[in-house]
Scaffold this active site. Sequence first.
Site, PDB file in Angstrom:
ATOM      1  CG  HIS A  37     -18.682  18.154  34.252  1.00  0.00           C
ATOM      2  ND1 HIS A  37     -18.479  16.810  34.066  1.00  0.00           N
ATOM      3  CD2 HIS A  37     -18.664  18.705  33.020  1.00  0.00           C
ATOM      4  CE1 HIS A  37     -18.353  16.550  32.780  1.00  0.00           C
ATOM      5  NE2 HIS A  37     -18.454  17.680  32.120  1.00  0.00           N
ATOM      6  CE  LYS A 149     -10.018  16.771  29.152  1.00  0.00           C
ATOM      7  NZ  LYS A 149     -11.101  16.776  28.217  1.00  0.00           N
ATOM      8  CG  ASP A 150     -12.783  20.784  26.877  1.00  0.00           C
ATOM      9  OD1 ASP A 150     -12.515  19.870  26.089  1.00  0.00           O
ATOM     10  OD2 ASP A 150     -13.318  20.599  27.979  1.00  0.00           O
ATOM     11  CB  SER A 185     -12.315  13.313  29.789  1.00  0.00           C
ATOM     12  OG  SER A 185     -13.119  13.115  28.640  1.00  0.00           O
ATOM     13  NE  ARG A 187     -15.396  12.263  23.311  1.00  0.00           N
ATOM     14  CZ  ARG A 187     -15.692  13.564  23.283  1.00  0.00           C
ATOM     15  NH1 ARG A 187     -15.137  14.380  24.148  1.00  0.00           N
ATOM     16  NH2 ARG A 187     -16.538  14.043  22.403  1.00  0.00           N
TER      17      ARG A 187
END
Length: 282
Positions: A37, A149-150, A185, A187
Site C-alpha cells: 500500500h 497484485k490484484d 498482503s 492476509r
Amino acid sequence: MRVEATIAGIRARIAEARGEGKVAGLVPTMGALHAGHGALIERARRECGYVVVSIFVNPIQFNQEEDFSKYPRTLEADLELCRSLGADAMFAPEPQEMYPQPVLTKVEVAQVSEGLCGEFRPGHFQGVATVVAKLFHIMPVQRAYFGEKDAQQLAVIQRMVADLNFDIEIVPVATVREADGLAMSSRNVRLSAEDRRIAPVLYQALRAAADRIGQGVDSASGVRQAALDVLARAPEMRVEYLEIVDARTMQTVKTVRGPVRIAAAVWLGRVRLIDNVAVGSI
Ligand code: AMP
C-alpha cells in the site's frame, strides 16, 4: 493529515483541494496497510497535489463471513503510515455511512469479472466495482492508484471506468514483495510460521512459468505445467486456479501471443493467497 469518517467531510476536503487547483489522487484500501500500500501512496504523493487514502473493509465484497470478520484491522498503525508518507487526508467511514440501507444498485463488469477469482468468489467483483464506483462518486479525484497484485481487480476497474465514463485516470502500480518473493498482503499475517515458510513457492512457480515463455514456449498448457511442477514441491498448498490469461481481458488463452498474466490462487491452511506475473508489456 485530516481524518474524515463522513462522506460530507471528505467531499468538502476534496472540493477545497481542487478549488486550489490541486490534482487529487485516491488510494483505495481495506487497511492493515503494508509496504505494498505504501508504494501506492508514495506514487500518488509524487504525482498529485492532494492525496487521499481510503480505508474501508467493504462487507459486500466478502463471500465468507469468516474472511470478513477475521480481516485484520489496524487503524492506529495505518494512520501512522499514511502520515509518515505525507498523505493529506484519510477517509475511514463506518459501514453504516457507506451502506445506510441495503444497496439495490450494483455494478457488474461482465467477462473480465468471470474467470479466475470471479469463478471462486461469486459476487466478489460486483462488490468491488460497486464500492469503487461509490468511492469515485464520493471523492471526485483525477487519479486513482491500484496494485497489479490484484490484477483482475485492476482490469475490472479499468473496464468500469471506460464503460461508465468516469473522468479518472487509473494508475497501476507494480507488486511489492517480501525479500523471499512472497507478494505482500494483509492476509499474510494469518499464515502460520510453517505456512509462511512455504508461501514463496507460489511466486517461484509463477516465475518458472514466465521463464518457460522466455524460452520460447507458447502453448499455455506447457507454460502452466512449468508452474505446476514447482507447486508440486509444496503439497500443503492447494491450488484453486492457475491460468494464463490475456492481460487486458483476463480471458484464458491457449497460445501465448500478446501480453499475458500468469495468475494463481492457492490455499495454505485457511488462508487464500493470490499472485500473478505479467509477461510482455501491457
Ligand atoms: P487491499 O487493502 O488489499 O484491498 O489493497 C488495496 C490496494 O493495494 C489494491 O489496489 C491492491 O492491489 C494494492 N496492493 C495490495 N498489496 C499490494 C502489493 N503487495 N503490491 C502492490 N500493491 C498492493
